[in-house]
Design an enzyme around this catalytic site. Structure first.
Site, PDB file in Angstrom:
ATOM      1  N   ASP A 154       1.333 -25.352   4.499  1.00  0.00           N
ATOM      2  CA  ASP A 154       1.544 -24.449   5.625  1.00  0.00           C
ATOM      3  C   ASP A 154       2.211 -25.245   6.732  1.00  0.00           C
ATOM      4  O   ASP A 154       1.955 -26.446   6.879  1.00  0.00           O
ATOM      5  CB  ASP A 154       0.217 -23.839   6.105  1.00  0.00           C
ATOM      6  CG  ASP A 154       0.448 -22.505   6.816  1.00  0.00           C
ATOM      7  OD1 ASP A 154       0.120 -21.460   6.231  1.00  0.00           O
ATOM      8  OD2 ASP A 154       0.984 -22.517   7.948  1.00  0.00           O
ATOM      9  N   THR A 171       6.024  -9.491   0.537  1.00  0.00           N
ATOM     10  CA  THR A 171       6.572  -8.128   0.487  1.00  0.00           C
ATOM     11  C   THR A 171       7.902  -8.121   1.234  1.00  0.00           C
ATOM     12  O   THR A 171       7.950  -8.439   2.427  1.00  0.00           O
ATOM     13  CB  THR A 171       5.581  -7.151   1.150  1.00  0.00           C
ATOM     14  OG1 THR A 171       4.317  -7.309   0.504  1.00  0.00           O
ATOM     15  CG2 THR A 171       6.048  -5.716   1.019  1.00  0.00           C
ATOM     16  N   LYS A 182       6.236  -2.818  -4.661  1.00  0.00           N
ATOM     17  CA  LYS A 182       5.195  -3.157  -3.672  1.00  0.00           C
ATOM     18  C   LYS A 182       5.260  -2.222  -2.462  1.00  0.00           C
ATOM     19  O   LYS A 182       4.231  -1.714  -1.992  1.00  0.00           O
ATOM     20  CB  LYS A 182       5.360  -4.616  -3.243  1.00  0.00           C
ATOM     21  CG  LYS A 182       4.431  -5.064  -2.139  1.00  0.00           C
ATOM     22  CD  LYS A 182       2.963  -4.964  -2.561  1.00  0.00           C
ATOM     23  CE  LYS A 182       2.013  -5.020  -1.395  1.00  0.00           C
ATOM     24  NZ  LYS A 182       1.804  -6.319  -0.830  1.00  0.00           N
ATOM     25  N   ALA A 217     -10.603  10.295   5.379  1.00  0.00           N
ATOM     26  CA  ALA A 217     -10.097  10.632   6.716  1.00  0.00           C
ATOM     27  C   ALA A 217     -10.896   9.890   7.769  1.00  0.00           C
ATOM     28  O   ALA A 217     -12.002   9.431   7.514  1.00  0.00           O
ATOM     29  CB  ALA A 217     -10.222  12.137   6.935  1.00  0.00           C
ATOM     30  N   GLY A 218     -10.321   9.720   8.941  1.00  0.00           N
ATOM     31  CA  GLY A 218     -11.034   9.039  10.019  1.00  0.00           C
ATOM     32  C   GLY A 218     -10.109   8.671  11.150  1.00  0.00           C
ATOM     33  O   GLY A 218      -9.530   9.546  11.794  1.00  0.00           O
ATOM     34  N   CYS A 222      -0.981  -5.101   6.498  1.00  0.00           N
ATOM     35  CA  CYS A 222       0.004  -4.686   5.486  1.00  0.00           C
ATOM     36  C   CYS A 222       0.496  -3.253   5.637  1.00  0.00           C
ATOM     37  O   CYS A 222       1.698  -3.033   5.797  1.00  0.00           O
ATOM     38  CB  CYS A 222      -0.584  -4.862   4.096  1.00  0.00           C
ATOM     39  SG  CYS A 222      -0.682  -6.578   3.633  1.00  0.00           S
ATOM     40  N   LYS A 245       2.732  -2.380   8.742  1.00  0.00           N
ATOM     41  CA  LYS A 245       3.977  -3.171   8.719  1.00  0.00           C
ATOM     42  C   LYS A 245       4.899  -2.705   7.579  1.00  0.00           C
ATOM     43  O   LYS A 245       6.104  -2.540   7.773  1.00  0.00           O
ATOM     44  CB  LYS A 245       3.595  -4.643   8.539  1.00  0.00           C
ATOM     45  CG  LYS A 245       4.621  -5.536   7.915  1.00  0.00           C
ATOM     46  CD  LYS A 245       4.094  -6.951   7.722  1.00  0.00           C
ATOM     47  CE  LYS A 245       3.574  -7.256   6.341  1.00  0.00           C
ATOM     48  NZ  LYS A 245       4.572  -7.371   5.294  1.00  0.00           N
TER      49      LYS A 245
HETATM   50  C1  UDX Z   1      -3.507  -2.954   1.549  1.00  0.00           C
HETATM   51  C2  UDX Z   1      -3.353  -2.482   0.093  1.00  0.00           C
HETATM   52  O1  UDX Z   1      -4.525  -1.769  -0.298  1.00  0.00           O
HETATM   53  C3  UDX Z   1      -3.123  -3.678  -0.833  1.00  0.00           C
HETATM   54  O2  UDX Z   1      -2.931  -3.218  -2.164  1.00  0.00           O
HETATM   55  C4  UDX Z   1      -1.887  -4.421  -0.337  1.00  0.00           C
HETATM   56  O3  UDX Z   1      -1.620  -5.541  -1.170  1.00  0.00           O
HETATM   57  C5  UDX Z   1      -2.075  -4.860   1.100  1.00  0.00           C
HETATM   58  O4  UDX Z   1      -2.357  -3.712   1.921  1.00  0.00           O
HETATM   59  P1  UDX Z   1      -5.461  -4.031   2.996  1.00  0.00           P
HETATM   60  O5  UDX Z   1      -4.523  -4.165   4.139  1.00  0.00           O
HETATM   61  O6  UDX Z   1      -6.394  -5.154   2.677  1.00  0.00           O
HETATM   62  O7  UDX Z   1      -4.679  -3.754   1.639  1.00  0.00           O
HETATM   63  O8  UDX Z   1      -6.346  -2.760   3.330  1.00  0.00           O
HETATM   64  P2  UDX Z   1      -6.810  -1.415   2.596  1.00  0.00           P
HETATM   65  O9  UDX Z   1      -8.133  -1.594   1.983  1.00  0.00           O
HETATM   66  O10 UDX Z   1      -5.743  -0.871   1.750  1.00  0.00           O
HETATM   67  O11 UDX Z   1      -6.983  -0.492   3.874  1.00  0.00           O
HETATM   68  C6  UDX Z   1      -5.903  -0.257   4.756  1.00  0.00           C
HETATM   69  C7  UDX Z   1      -6.332   0.599   5.900  1.00  0.00           C
HETATM   70  O12 UDX Z   1      -6.503   1.935   5.483  1.00  0.00           O
HETATM   71  C8  UDX Z   1      -7.660   0.206   6.549  1.00  0.00           C
HETATM   72  O13 UDX Z   1      -7.533   0.345   7.951  1.00  0.00           O
HETATM   73  C9  UDX Z   1      -8.631   1.198   5.993  1.00  0.00           C
HETATM   74  O14 UDX Z   1      -9.737   1.401   6.825  1.00  0.00           O
HETATM   75  C10 UDX Z   1      -7.756   2.434   5.907  1.00  0.00           C
HETATM   76  N1  UDX Z   1      -8.216   3.429   4.935  1.00  0.00           N
HETATM   77  C11 UDX Z   1      -8.316   3.106   3.625  1.00  0.00           C
HETATM   78  C12 UDX Z   1      -8.484   4.716   5.367  1.00  0.00           C
HETATM   79  O15 UDX Z   1      -8.386   5.034   6.560  1.00  0.00           O
HETATM   80  N2  UDX Z   1      -8.867   5.646   4.437  1.00  0.00           N
HETATM   81  C13 UDX Z   1      -8.983   5.361   3.115  1.00  0.00           C
HETATM   82  O16 UDX Z   1      -9.322   6.252   2.349  1.00  0.00           O
HETATM   83  C14 UDX Z   1      -8.700   4.047   2.700  1.00  0.00           C
END
Ligand code: UDX
Length: 434
Positions: free
Chosen positions: A31, A123, A208, A256-257, A264, A267
């Site tokens: 890094d 990505t 991706k 939902a929420g 990720c 972005k």
């Molecule tokens: C995500 C992808 O899932 C992963 O495959 C990719 O490689 C990187 O981006 P991550 O950022 O770790 O992973 O979070 P993830 O678990 O996907 O949740 C993303 C956001 O969506 C969170 O804020 C989560 O709270 C929200 N979310 C997820 C919802 O609001 N509702 C859902 O049903 C699922």
């Protein structure tokens, strides 16, 4: 076993480096941030990720952490695990870290005495792998493969060692010696029957982005319906369960929420919009603009619910349960819950935030809020409890243990048991759910 290097020790790079060492490879992990390397040299990982510290402890003899790029000499596989953040100028991804990584490698390739590959895991928009491969022209015995990573924070070790699929992008879409070398690296994973797709660069890059923008679309779809449910008196949880049993739809990622956050999805959704705009595809690109707009609206909607419950801010205290963008993470990047906290602070409320893992970084991001470790202390004398992160600890809360001024709860993740709270005399409001 192979000698490999991994450039970048963030979520992606460090998890990959540790997982590769656990497969028996000799790993040099790099890094450019000296403070990250200094901490990793002490044997402590730099972020919260279940299982990763234990895996590093068990395999530390096979990993060297360094900021000296010449240490990659002799490795046959060089993974690019650096970030592609949103650029400061707009929505497109900033590719300077991947470009600089390849540039920094060039003088140190070819020391293994055998063929070597550079493997992109970050990505990136279509066209990037081809551009990076062109930078290697004149370097003999080295090829580039695009191999996107799909890891989810909180499940990163499992996603790396037991992925749903492995994707290889090559310059002509065909298998070659470079994909064979990568197969050797992933042999143990492939032996478990993991599906592997070999395709061209552009398809591998888009797979991706398509996966992440599809997940984002599902979440915004659920949030769009949640508001409609509130308006017509329907229930989003039952609706999602009932449509989700249809295998073509599936119930996952229809929670939902307050919308999605993290490092990720927001972005990558922005990058996808930039790609569609760049290619002049306004009409199909509008889908992703709408997904983002709904996502922004989701946390505004919850803020408005809170404000309407409290009527006015004068001396009122709001307890916010959660700061991390999701449970089992200390990551607050693009955290919708913190956005709500900021909004309520701006409205003049007294905001107390608690979180089991993300308090340190949240405090830096929102210095005007009050931070406490214990949820009970946060709720003490509060006029409203707002649950914004679905930590198990909050789901298990016994309302009888809490001593608020007013028993009003907004469950912005629909993660609490409605009847338990109502039976204890709480005014419960979920999102599309009562
Ligand atoms: C995500 C992808 O899932 C992963 O495959 C990719 O490689 C990187 O981006 P991550 O950022 O770790 O992973 O979070 P993830 O678990 O996907 O949740 C993303 C956001 O969506 C969170 O804020 C989560 O709270 C929200 N979310 C997820 C919802 O609001 N509702 C859902 O049903 C699922």
């Amino acid at each position: 076993m192979l000698k490999i290097s991994v450039l970048g020790c963030g979520y992606l790079g460090l998890t990959h480096a540790v997982c590769m060492a656990s497969l028996g490879h000799e790993v040099v992990a790099l890094d450019i941030k000296q403070e990250v390397i200094d901490q990793l040299k002490t044997g402590k990982i730099t972020f919260f990720e279940p299982g990763l510290q234990e895996l590093l402890d068990a395999n530390s003899s096979r990993i060297e952490f360094t900021s000296d790029v010449s240490r990659v000499r002799g490795a046959r596989v060089h993974f690019l695990g650096v970030g592609t953040p949103r650029s400061l100028q707009g929505k497109a991804a900033d590719l300077s870290y991947v470009r600089n990584s390849v540039l920094s490698l060039i003088d140190h390739l070819g020391f293994s005495g055998e063929t070597e590959i550079i493997v992109g895991k970050s990505t990136v928009p279509p066209g990037t792998a081809g551009e990076l491969r062109a930078m290697l022209e004149g370097v003999s015995g080295v090829d580039l493969v695009w191999n996107p990573e799909f890891l989810q924070e909180g499940n990163a070790v499992n996603d790396t060692l037991r992925p749903d699929r492995i994707v290889y992008g090559t310059h002509n879409g065909e298998a070659n010696w470079a994909t064979e070398l990568l197969d050797e690296c992933y042999q143990d994973i492939l032996d478990t029957g993991t599906p592997r797709f070999i395709t061209d660069f552009a398809t591998s890059e888009l797979i991706k982005l398509a996966a992440n923008s599809f997940l984002a679309t599902k979440i915004s779809f659920a949030n769009a319906y949640a508001q409609l449910c509130d308006t017509v008196g329907a229930d989003i949880l039952t609706l999602v369960k009932a449509i989700g049993v249809d295998e073509r739809i599936g119930e996952k990622f229809l929670g939902a929420g307050i919308g999605f956050g993290g490092g990720c999805l927001p972005k990558d959704l922005a990058a996808v919009q930039a790609i569609y705009a760049d290619k002049g595809l306004e009409v199909p690109g509008a889908l992703f603009t709408a997904v983002e707009a709904i996502n922004q609206d989701a946390h505004h909607y919850v803020s408005s619910l809170a404000v309407s419950k409290l009527e006015n801010s004068g001396g009122k205290k709001v307890a916010i349960a959660g700061a991390a963008f999701k449970a089992n993470s200390d990551d607050i990047r693009e955290s919708p819950g913190l956005r709500i906290a900021k909004h309520l602070l701006e409205q003049g409320f007294d905001v107390v935030v608690t979180d089991p893992a993300a308090l340190g970084s949240a405090r830096k991001a929102l210095p005007t809020a009050t931070f406490v470790h214990d949820i009970r202390q946060a709720v003490q004398d509060a006029d409203l409890l707002l649950v914004v992160t679905e930590w198990q600890e909050y789901k298990n809360l016994d309302p009888a243990d809490l001593a608020p001024k007013k028993k009003i709860v907004i469950d912005a993740r629909n993660c609490l048991d409605v009847n338990t709270w109502k039976n204890h005399g709480w005014d419960y409001t979920g999102v599309g759910h009562r």
